[in-house]
Design an enzyme around this catalytic site. Structure first.
Site, PDB file in Angstrom:
ATOM      1  NE  ARG A  50      10.306  17.139   5.394  1.00 32.89           N
ATOM      2  CZ  ARG A  50      11.360  18.070   5.781  1.00 32.89           C
ATOM      3  NH1 ARG A  50      12.492  17.661   5.316  1.00 32.89           N
ATOM      4  NH2 ARG A  50      11.416  19.215   6.500  1.00 32.89           N
ATOM      5  CE1 TYR A 102      -2.064   0.214 -10.000  1.00 33.16           C
ATOM      6  CE2 TYR A 102      -1.009   2.332  -9.669  1.00 33.16           C
ATOM      7  CZ  TYR A 102      -2.014   1.510  -9.484  1.00 33.16           C
ATOM      8  OH  TYR A 102      -2.833   2.066  -8.434  1.00 33.16           O
ATOM      9  CG  ASP A 173       5.941  -2.060  -9.565  1.00 35.92           C
ATOM     10  OD1 ASP A 173       5.960  -2.913  -8.627  1.00 35.92           O
ATOM     11  OD2 ASP A 173       5.148  -1.241 -10.130  1.00 35.92           O
ATOM     12  CE  LYS A 198      -2.039  -1.818  -4.728  1.00 29.09           C
ATOM     13  NZ  LYS A 198      -1.236  -1.469  -5.941  1.00 29.09           N
TER      14      LYS A 198
HETATM   15  C1  LIG Z   1      -0.569  -0.463  -6.699  1.00 30.05           C
HETATM   16  C2  LIG Z   1       0.267  -0.447  -7.412  1.00 30.05           C
HETATM   17  C3  LIG Z   1       1.264   0.760  -7.604  1.00 30.05           C
HETATM   18  C4  LIG Z   1       0.989   2.060  -7.046  1.00 30.05           C
HETATM   19  O1  LIG Z   1       1.192   1.872  -5.506  1.00 30.05           O
HETATM   20  P1  LIG Z   1       0.475   2.786  -4.443  1.00 30.05           P
HETATM   21  O2  LIG Z   1       0.394   2.226  -3.076  1.00 30.05           O
HETATM   22  O3  LIG Z   1      -1.078   2.555  -4.904  1.00 30.05           O
HETATM   23  O4  LIG Z   1       0.591   4.334  -4.771  1.00 30.05           O
HETATM   24  C5  LIG Z   1       2.536   0.760  -8.425  1.00 30.05           C
HETATM   25  N1  LIG Z   1       2.669  -0.458  -9.134  1.00 30.05           N
HETATM   26  C6  LIG Z   1       1.788  -1.720  -9.073  1.00 30.05           C
HETATM   27  C7  LIG Z   1       2.163  -2.940  -9.658  1.00 30.05           C
HETATM   28  C8  LIG Z   1       0.657  -1.535  -8.288  1.00 30.05           C
HETATM   29  O5  LIG Z   1      -0.039  -2.574  -8.190  1.00 30.05           O
END
Ligand SMILES: *Cc1c(COP(=O)(O)O)cnc(C)c1O
Length: 383
Positions: A50, A102, A173, A198
């Site tokens: 961890r 999101y 983000d 992504k």
């Molecule tokens: C998918 C996504 C998230 C969340 O991420 P996870 O890996 O699904 O927990 C946050 N911000 C954006 C812009 C996303 O596309």
């Protein structure tokens, strides 16, 4: 020492070195929970996975390097990475966030952390007056750009400057753009956050989150919470993400190229209402995007002419090359219906205010042959 500052080279070599024990060129998957100690407290810097894991460390160095930071941290999902940052705050602290977020981020803010005394204000950051929302208790400013799913483009440098002046931590983000298209730390952000699920992972085969920063104090706190709360990424998933990152630049070039072709095709199609893609001249964030991004990305949203859920549902269901699924950023093309899928957790009035209407379709344009993508859209829209 880094071999280059060029992102194409960093994607492959950034923060990476051959495994010290065997010389393995790829970081081994250290699938272990614990490490031997020679004598109580005497070890090689690894005690428990961890806290420390060499495969995760390799990924953490990679994202730090790609974002032009010093420190990276990997989590079990993008939301776990966001959760870590929110734990920097205390009851009474305020967060000012862009209003086109999101859905999962919005849910974590309003349904979880608001119960812990954090206060969230949602503003339109494309309008300069957003800064009126900054107050003495504002400890964090949160933005996404391009936004999901409306592909609004926000000016990272301008927003960061105002956040900094107010003494708040600026978080971007960067999931949609990736460090290949834009690097928020270079533009004044304090922390970059990613859903590595992504584009960074890129193959729809792993769920993960990443943070990167150049600030030592932020990094200390980030690592403390990562270890104390425990939402770490496992070694296998760290390896898969690292392998994905090595082709980031090649994939992104094709995503952008195909995204451009799809956006222009839709823009000219009689059954299509509006097209949202930052590369279009008429897009409200086009000028900022030209300045801030290397290319315009592979995410394209559009409305089907005429109101209503049913007609739009028919179009997305008729697609054959595009797969109807949540998520984005993989090599394969995906189509989503935000109002009933990714953004269903946002109340209808809230989501319609920012443009997420029932006739909106979001495409994650993949790297297949562009002719097949256009033909698929054509047959679905002509039905
Ligand atoms: C998918 C996504 C998230 C969340 O991420 P996870 O890996 O699904 O927990 C946050 N911000 C954006 C812009 C996303 O596309």
């Amino acid at each position: 020492m880094e071999k280059s500052k060029n992102i194409e080279t960093l994607a492959i070599h950034g923060g990476q070195h051959p495994d010290p024990t065997t010389g393995a060129v790829m970081p081994p998957i250290y699938q272990t929970s614990t490490y031997v100690q020679e004598y109580p407290g005497k070890h090689k810097g690894f005690e428990y996975s961890r806290s420390q894991n060499p495969t995760r460390f390799a990924l953490e160095r990679a994202i730090a390097s790609l974002e032009g930071g010093e420190y990276g941290a990997a989590f079990g999902s993008g939301l776990a990475a966001i959760d870590c940052l929110l734990k920097f705050l205390k009851p009474g602290d305020e967060i000012v966030a862009c209003n086109d977020l999101y859905g999962g981020t919005y849910r974590l803010f309003t349904k979880v952390f608001s119960d812990y005394g954090l206060k969230f204000t949602f503003v339109d950051m494309s309008d300069e007056s957003w800064a009126d929302a900054l107050g003495a208790n504002t400890k964090m400013v949160w933005m996404e750009t391009p936004t999901n799913p409306m592909l609004n483009v926000l000016d990272i440098a301008a927003v960061s400057a105002k956040a900094k002046a107010a003494g708040a931590m600026m978080v971007v983000d960067n999931t949609f753009a990736t460090p290949y298209l834009q690097r928020p730390l270079d533009l004044g952000a304090d922390v970059v956050m990613h859903s590595g699920t992504k584009y960074l992972g890129g193959h729809s085969d792993v769920v993960l989150g990443l943070l990167a920063t150049a600030d030592k104090d932020i990094a200390d706190k980030m690592y403390f919470i990562q270890n104390a709360s425990g939402a770490i990424l496992g070694p296998m998933d760290s390896f898969i993400a690292l392998r994905g990152i090595k082709t980031l630049h090649v994939r992104m070039d094709r995503h952008c190229e195909n995204g451009a072709a799809v956006a222009h095709f839709l823009d000219a199609h009689p059954a299509v209402g509006q097209v949202f893609w930052p590369g279009l001249e008429g897009h409200n964030g086009h000028e900022v995007a030209k300045r801030q991004m290397k290319k315009f990305g592979g995410m394209v949203s559009f409305t089907v002419k005429g109101e209503g859920f049913e007609k739009t549902a028919e179009v997305v269901s008729a697609l054959k090359v595009f797969t109807l699924a949540e998520s984005l950023g993989g090599v394969e093309s995906l189509a989503g219906h935000p109002a009933s899928m990714t953004h269903a957790s946002i109340p209808k009035e809230e989501r319609e205010k920012v443009g997420v209407t029932d006739n909106l379709i979001r495409l994650s344009v993949g790297i297949e042959h562009v002719d097949d993508l256009l033909a698929d859209l054509e047959q679905a829209l002509d039905k």
